[in-house]
Write an enzyme that holds these catalytic residues in place. Structure first.
Site, PDB file in Angstrom:
ATOM      1  N   GLU A  70       0.845  -1.210   0.000  1.00 33.59           N
ATOM      2  CA  GLU A  70       0.000   0.000   0.000  1.00 33.59           C
ATOM      3  C   GLU A  70       0.875   1.252   0.000  1.00 33.59           C
ATOM      4  OE1 GLU A  70      -1.326   2.816   3.253  1.00 33.59           O
ATOM      5  OE2 GLU A  70      -2.117   0.842   3.772  1.00 33.59           O
ATOM      6  N   GLU A 142       6.853   3.419  11.980  1.00 32.72           N
ATOM      7  CA  GLU A 142       5.396   3.328  12.171  1.00 32.72           C
ATOM      8  C   GLU A 142       5.051   2.155  13.087  1.00 32.72           C
ATOM      9  OE1 GLU A 142       1.386   2.544   9.471  1.00 32.72           O
ATOM     10  OE2 GLU A 142       3.182   3.364   8.498  1.00 32.72           O
TER      11      GLU A 142
END
Length: 429
Positions: A70, A142
């Site tokens: 993604e 992240e």
């Protein structure tokens, strides 16, 4: 192009399956200035073992690869797609769940241009080892950020208890170690397998002309060459593992947290409408028993077992269904024990009455109609709420059709003592 009128909610949905297999939905709402486009593939974090497109041998790819893919789709040889959307007056985003990956834009201008950009960038992958290795550090940060979020850790703690051998218990982004193993070839393999048009849905809602926009989509897709569609074969553990009854961890928090989970061990309905009824009936059951207007909730609150952090959710998707009940408390084990007791003895509970169900259904319908004022909600929920031929817009009819007998039936089917698990988070000593 098919057209479905939803008179109850005053909506008209246009639907077409293109020759390449892409399913398209258009929902005009011309009294709005904004338009949302959302392009989704039926591919998420749990799909890490499969037969690649054009092969007959099963492979297993690193955890977190769907989320990694993604991220990388936005980067092209000639620049970043986010910048292009910005230049065209649109904002763009994307998200990966356990079973889906979605790309979206929102704009008040140049809808056709931005929709073309959405279709083109998702359908034109560009990966190199250099760009892949650069992204590993970004995604690693992240992952570490989410590891510092106690509620995120709690959620995956209970999933690990409920699904110890299933990829569902692994963080959607993977681990720092797993993403290090990802290569550009891995990304292309996953892309070719799961980003086939026949495995994807395009949904556009807002200020739009259906015929004109559908013609643009047809022209765009007809101009592209796609390999023939191939059936996707995914593999998951035959035995999801024994449920871990209880586990805990310590974290940098100031107050104890608990989460009680129930794993779906029952056989789900096969038909889309009945599946949506099942999900809605269970949500009604949990609201009746433990919603913030129930006597059970008020008593636990007054007894100091829970506070306004208490909440619950029922999740149902391909390959899994489970419920989780969680909150902050000074008495974590006692709170979990009480919630479990209420759930196991639901049939004797005074909250389950025709009167309460009627009131709750009206409340649920009111909340539903309110959410339809939000294009963001519709765009983000539509493809997540497809159950066969049933869509987000079939929900009012489903809600109204549910009777107390239906609520009791799904409760008996789903709530089993052997399906429970507990996870606790305690402050560091």
């Amino acid at each position: 192009m098919n057209k479905t009128e939803y008179d109850r909610i005053n909506e008209t949905l246009y639907h077409e399956v293109l020759p390449n297999g892409l399913t398209v939905y258009l929902l005009p709402k011309n009294d709005y200035h904004k338009t949302y486009g959302l392009f989704s593939t039926n591919y998420g974090s749990i799909d890490n073992e499969f037969i690649p497109y054009g092969s007959d041998k099963k492979i297993k790819v690193p955890d977190g690869i769907a989320h990694f893919l993604e991220h990388k789709l936005f980067e092209k040889e000639d620049g970043d797609v986010f910048q292009l959307f910005g230049q065209q007056g649109a904002s763009a985003n994307a998200f990966t769940s356990f079973t889906k990956t979605s790309y979206l834009f929102s704009t008040t201008d140049q809808v056709e241009k931005n929709l073309t950009t959405l279709l083109d960038f998702v359908q034109a992958p560009y990966f190199t080892e250099e760009t892949v290795n650069k992204e590993k550090g970004i995604i690693g940060q992240e992952i570490q950020m989410y590891e510092d979020d106690p509620n995120w850790r709690m959620f995956f703690g209970i999933l690990n208890n409920l699904y110890p051998e299933h990829p569902l218990h692994i963080d959607i982004a993977g681990t720092v170690e797993s993403i290090e193993a990802i290569t550009a070839d891995d990304l292309y393999t996953c892309y070719r397998t799961f980003y086939q048009p026949s495995n994807m849905v395009l949904f556009v809602v807002g200020k739009l002309e259906p015929e004109k926009l559908m013609e643009l989509i047809r022209t765009n897709q007809n101009a592209k060459d796609f390999p023939p569609a191939q059936k996707i074969e995914r593999y998951f553990p035959d035995n999801n593992g024994d449920i871990i009854a209880k586990s805990s961890m310590r974290s940098a928090i100031t107050r104890d947290k608990f989460v009680l989970g129930i794993k779906g061990l029952d056989v789900l309905p096969a038909e889309g409408k009945e599946l949506l009824r099942y999900k809605t009936a269970l949500n009604l059951l949990f609201q009746l028993l433990l919603g913030n207007t129930s006597q059970n909730y008020l008593k636990m609150y007054n007894d100091g077992l829970i506070d306004d952090s208490f909440g619950f959710e029922f999740s149902l998707d391909r390959e899994f269904h489970f419920a989780d009940f969680s909150g902050d408390t000074d008495q974590p084990e006692k709170a979990a024990e009480k919630v479990k007791e209420i759930l196991l003895h639901f049939e004797e509970d005074q909250e389950l009455s025709e009167e309460n169900l009627t009131l709750l259904k009206k409340k649920m319908l009111g909340q539903y109609f309110q959410t339809l004022n939000s294009l963001e909600y519709i765009a983000n929920q539509f493809t997540q709420s497809l159950f066969g031929d049933q869509t987000l817009f079939d929900l009012p009819e489903i809600i109204e059709s549910i009777q107390l007998a239906d609520v009791l039936k799904v409760g008996r089917s789903f709530i089993k003592e052997e399906a429970f698990s507990e996870f606790y988070m305690q402050p560091n000593v």
